[in-house]
Design an enzyme around this catalytic site. Sequence first.
Site, PDB file in Angstrom:
ATOM      1  N   LYS A  11     -22.963  48.710 -13.676  1.00  0.00           N
ATOM      2  CA  LYS A  11     -24.094  48.504 -12.769  1.00  0.00           C
ATOM      3  C   LYS A  11     -23.736  48.996 -11.358  1.00  0.00           C
ATOM      4  O   LYS A  11     -22.561  49.246 -11.064  1.00  0.00           O
ATOM      5  CB  LYS A  11     -24.454  47.017 -12.760  1.00  0.00           C
ATOM      6  CG  LYS A  11     -24.987  46.499 -14.112  1.00  0.00           C
ATOM      7  CD  LYS A  11     -25.247  44.993 -14.067  1.00  0.00           C
ATOM      8  CE  LYS A  11     -25.843  44.469 -15.370  1.00  0.00           C
ATOM      9  NZ  LYS A  11     -26.058  43.004 -15.349  1.00  0.00           N
ATOM     10  N   TYR A  51     -34.507  46.686 -20.180  1.00  0.00           N
ATOM     11  CA  TYR A  51     -34.644  45.227 -20.166  1.00  0.00           C
ATOM     12  C   TYR A  51     -36.038  44.857 -20.678  1.00  0.00           C
ATOM     13  O   TYR A  51     -36.911  44.497 -19.905  1.00  0.00           O
ATOM     14  CB  TYR A  51     -34.389  44.657 -18.767  1.00  0.00           C
ATOM     15  CG  TYR A  51     -32.931  44.697 -18.377  1.00  0.00           C
ATOM     16  CD1 TYR A  51     -32.005  43.853 -18.988  1.00  0.00           C
ATOM     17  CD2 TYR A  51     -32.468  45.581 -17.410  1.00  0.00           C
ATOM     18  CE1 TYR A  51     -30.651  43.894 -18.649  1.00  0.00           C
ATOM     19  CE2 TYR A  51     -31.118  45.626 -17.058  1.00  0.00           C
ATOM     20  CZ  TYR A  51     -30.219  44.779 -17.688  1.00  0.00           C
ATOM     21  OH  TYR A  51     -28.892  44.819 -17.348  1.00  0.00           O
ATOM     22  N   ASN A 153     -22.818  41.274 -11.773  1.00  0.00           N
ATOM     23  CA  ASN A 153     -21.750  41.051 -12.753  1.00  0.00           C
ATOM     24  C   ASN A 153     -21.204  42.340 -13.349  1.00  0.00           C
ATOM     25  O   ASN A 153     -20.647  42.335 -14.434  1.00  0.00           O
ATOM     26  CB  ASN A 153     -22.212  40.062 -13.826  1.00  0.00           C
ATOM     27  CG  ASN A 153     -23.460  40.519 -14.535  1.00  0.00           C
ATOM     28  OD1 ASN A 153     -23.900  41.653 -14.345  1.00  0.00           O
ATOM     29  ND2 ASN A 153     -24.033  39.671 -15.362  1.00  0.00           N
ATOM     30  N   HIS A 156     -23.442  45.927 -17.975  1.00  0.00           N
ATOM     31  CA  HIS A 156     -24.316  45.540 -19.083  1.00  0.00           C
ATOM     32  C   HIS A 156     -23.632  45.982 -20.366  1.00  0.00           C
ATOM     33  O   HIS A 156     -23.071  47.083 -20.417  1.00  0.00           O
ATOM     34  CB  HIS A 156     -25.690  46.214 -18.992  1.00  0.00           C
ATOM     35  CG  HIS A 156     -26.414  46.101 -20.298  1.00  0.00           C
ATOM     36  ND1 HIS A 156     -27.137  44.974 -20.636  1.00  0.00           N
ATOM     37  CD2 HIS A 156     -26.461  46.922 -21.376  1.00  0.00           C
ATOM     38  CE1 HIS A 156     -27.605  45.126 -21.861  1.00  0.00           C
ATOM     39  NE2 HIS A 156     -27.209  46.294 -22.337  1.00  0.00           N
ATOM     40  N   GLU A 167     -30.831  50.726 -27.040  1.00  0.00           N
ATOM     41  CA  GLU A 167     -30.316  51.009 -25.698  1.00  0.00           C
ATOM     42  C   GLU A 167     -29.617  52.373 -25.626  1.00  0.00           C
ATOM     43  O   GLU A 167     -29.779  53.087 -24.641  1.00  0.00           O
ATOM     44  CB  GLU A 167     -29.354  49.899 -25.281  1.00  0.00           C
ATOM     45  CG  GLU A 167     -30.087  48.570 -25.081  1.00  0.00           C
ATOM     46  CD  GLU A 167     -29.158  47.405 -24.767  1.00  0.00           C
ATOM     47  OE1 GLU A 167     -29.671  46.302 -24.541  1.00  0.00           O
ATOM     48  OE2 GLU A 167     -27.922  47.594 -24.749  1.00  0.00           O
TER      49      GLU A 167
HETATM   50  N1  UDP Z   1     -29.421  37.564 -14.888  1.00  0.00           N
HETATM   51  C1  UDP Z   1     -29.587  36.963 -13.663  1.00  0.00           C
HETATM   52  N2  UDP Z   1     -29.893  35.636 -13.628  1.00  0.00           N
HETATM   53  C2  UDP Z   1     -30.054  34.890 -14.748  1.00  0.00           C
HETATM   54  C3  UDP Z   1     -29.858  35.514 -15.992  1.00  0.00           C
HETATM   55  C4  UDP Z   1     -29.563  36.842 -16.043  1.00  0.00           C
HETATM   56  O1  UDP Z   1     -29.451  37.621 -12.638  1.00  0.00           O
HETATM   57  O2  UDP Z   1     -30.339  33.698 -14.653  1.00  0.00           O
HETATM   58  C5  UDP Z   1     -29.107  38.995 -14.941  1.00  0.00           C
HETATM   59  C6  UDP Z   1     -27.606  39.306 -15.038  1.00  0.00           C
HETATM   60  O3  UDP Z   1     -27.329  40.423 -14.233  1.00  0.00           O
HETATM   61  C7  UDP Z   1     -27.449  39.595 -16.514  1.00  0.00           C
HETATM   62  C8  UDP Z   1     -28.779  40.248 -16.864  1.00  0.00           C
HETATM   63  O4  UDP Z   1     -29.718  39.532 -16.076  1.00  0.00           O
HETATM   64  O5  UDP Z   1     -26.333  40.447 -16.749  1.00  0.00           O
HETATM   65  C9  UDP Z   1     -29.189  40.171 -18.325  1.00  0.00           C
HETATM   66  O6  UDP Z   1     -29.166  38.836 -18.767  1.00  0.00           O
HETATM   67  P1  UDP Z   1     -28.499  38.461 -20.164  1.00  0.00           P
HETATM   68  O7  UDP Z   1     -28.796  37.031 -20.412  1.00  0.00           O
HETATM   69  O8  UDP Z   1     -28.890  39.452 -21.188  1.00  0.00           O
HETATM   70  O9  UDP Z   1     -26.923  38.562 -19.814  1.00  0.00           O
HETATM   71  P2  UDP Z   1     -25.787  39.570 -20.309  1.00  0.00           P
HETATM   72  O10 UDP Z   1     -26.131  40.001 -21.693  1.00  0.00           O
HETATM   73  O11 UDP Z   1     -25.757  40.708 -19.321  1.00  0.00           O
HETATM   74  O12 UDP Z   1     -24.508  38.786 -20.231  1.00  0.00           O
HETATM   75 MG    MG Z   2     -27.949  40.707 -22.608  1.00  0.00          MG
END
Ligand code: UDP
Ligand code: MG
Length: 198
Positions: A11, A51, A153, A156, A167
């Site tokens: 990211k 997304y 974080n 992705h 994806e």
């Molecule tokens: N995210 C966020 N706040 C939340 C949940 C998700 O900012 O409460 C963002 C975060 O950057 C995350 C992305 O949305 O990586 C996608 O969410 P997911 O639950 O799919 O997490 P991941 O698979 O990336 O761990």
């Molecule tokens: Mg995810």
Amino acid sequence: MNMQKTLVLIKPDGVARGHVGDIISRFERAGLKLVAIKMILPKHEDVDRHYALTDEWMQGVYNKAKSKYAEEGREFPFPNWQSYGQDIKNGLVRFLKSGPIVAMVLEGEQAIPLVRKLVGATEPASALPGTIRGDFSLDTYSLANEQHRSIRNLIHASGTPEEAKTEIGIWFTEEDLQSYEHVLDNALYNPKAFFAGE
Ligand code: UDP
Ligand code: MG
């Protein structure tokens, strides 16, 4: 064997903080094969498709964030999963479009869960040490929500084979995916390796 291909996006925070090399080396070190890679300034449509706003995804982000607040003994200040999911999606689209990202496809035995393990939990502050998110960041749900932004974080990574297929198709064409012999292919996958002359 269960060879899988998975999509990873570094990211904008990972790129801007200079962690592209660190991140790729974690995957290479674990034995994953890089089969496609490029730097892109993402287009709105691509992030929007990436997304996908499904009910399942919205409920997932809502439940994960809510249970983290509960662990901290705090009230979750969002009324329902629909509005939280929509806010998170909007924030993510804005975040991903804010600067260049690095997209890559990694291949290996059970690559999808392996990459998720190396990446660590969604919230860097809860991600275990040794994971990429745990080692390179400290962001939290509370700080991100307080600042009305996405959690920074770094990465992705696809969660399931279906997600990986969709994806990869968003960011790469079939011709972008390379097939080549890697020095680790023998050590990792050849059943006859390490049997001296037997
Ligand atoms: N995210 C966020 N706040 C939340 C949940 C998700 O900012 O409460 C963002 C975060 O950057 C995350 C992305 O949305 O990586 C996608 O969410 P997911 O639950 O799919 O997490 P991941 O698979 O990336 O761990
Ligand atoms: Mg995810």
